[in-house]
Write a protein that holds these residues in place. Structure first.
Motif, PDB file in Angstrom:
ATOM      1  N   LYS A  19      13.316  39.706   8.712  1.00  0.00           N
ATOM      2  CA  LYS A  19      13.653  38.937   7.508  1.00  0.00           C
ATOM      3  C   LYS A  19      13.391  37.452   7.723  1.00  0.00           C
ATOM      4  CE  LYS A  19      16.986  42.216   5.732  1.00  0.00           C
ATOM      5  NZ  LYS A  19      18.382  42.513   5.428  1.00  0.00           N
ATOM      6  N   LYS A  22       9.613  36.953   7.393  1.00  0.00           N
ATOM      7  CA  LYS A  22       9.188  36.992   5.983  1.00  0.00           C
ATOM      8  C   LYS A  22       9.550  35.696   5.268  1.00  0.00           C
ATOM      9  CE  LYS A  22       8.987  41.904   5.293  1.00  0.00           C
ATOM     10  NZ  LYS A  22       8.763  42.857   4.256  1.00  0.00           N
ATOM     11  N   ASN A  75       6.776  32.827   3.750  1.00  0.00           N
ATOM     12  CA  ASN A  75       6.770  32.522   2.328  1.00  0.00           C
ATOM     13  C   ASN A  75       7.434  31.189   1.961  1.00  0.00           C
ATOM     14  OD1 ASN A  75       5.499  35.011   1.213  1.00  0.00           O
ATOM     15  ND2 ASN A  75       7.190  35.926   2.313  1.00  0.00           N
TER      16      ASN A  75
END
Length: 82
Positions: free
Chosen positions: A70, A73, A77
């Protein structure tokens, strides 16, 4: 999508570290910091001052993760424009 490049890793204790990361994409670059607590808990910092304030009990980051996937990610982004 951002590319994550590890610049440096500083070990506070064998199982605790501060990672200095360079995030970059086609248009922007940004240095950020991640406190890795025993590989189970990760705190995200926008600046070295935030890291120092955290260790002096003056700052608690609002972005944290209990899962490295997580975190990755999120970093991939993250908006680098500011």
């Amino acid at each position: 999508m951002n590319t994550i490049c590890q610049i440096e890793i500083d070990y506070i204790k064998p199982s605790r570290s501060i990672e200095t990361l360079l995030l970059k994409n086609l248009n922007n670059k940004r240095v950020v910091y991640v406190y890795n607590y025993e590989g189970w808990y990760f705190r995200f910092f926008n600046s070295i001052n935030e890291v120092l304030d955290f260790f002096e009990d003056k700052f608690e980051p609002t972005i944290s993760f209990e899962d490295e996937e997580k975190l990755d990610k999120f970093l991939e982004n993250l908006d680098l424009s500011y």
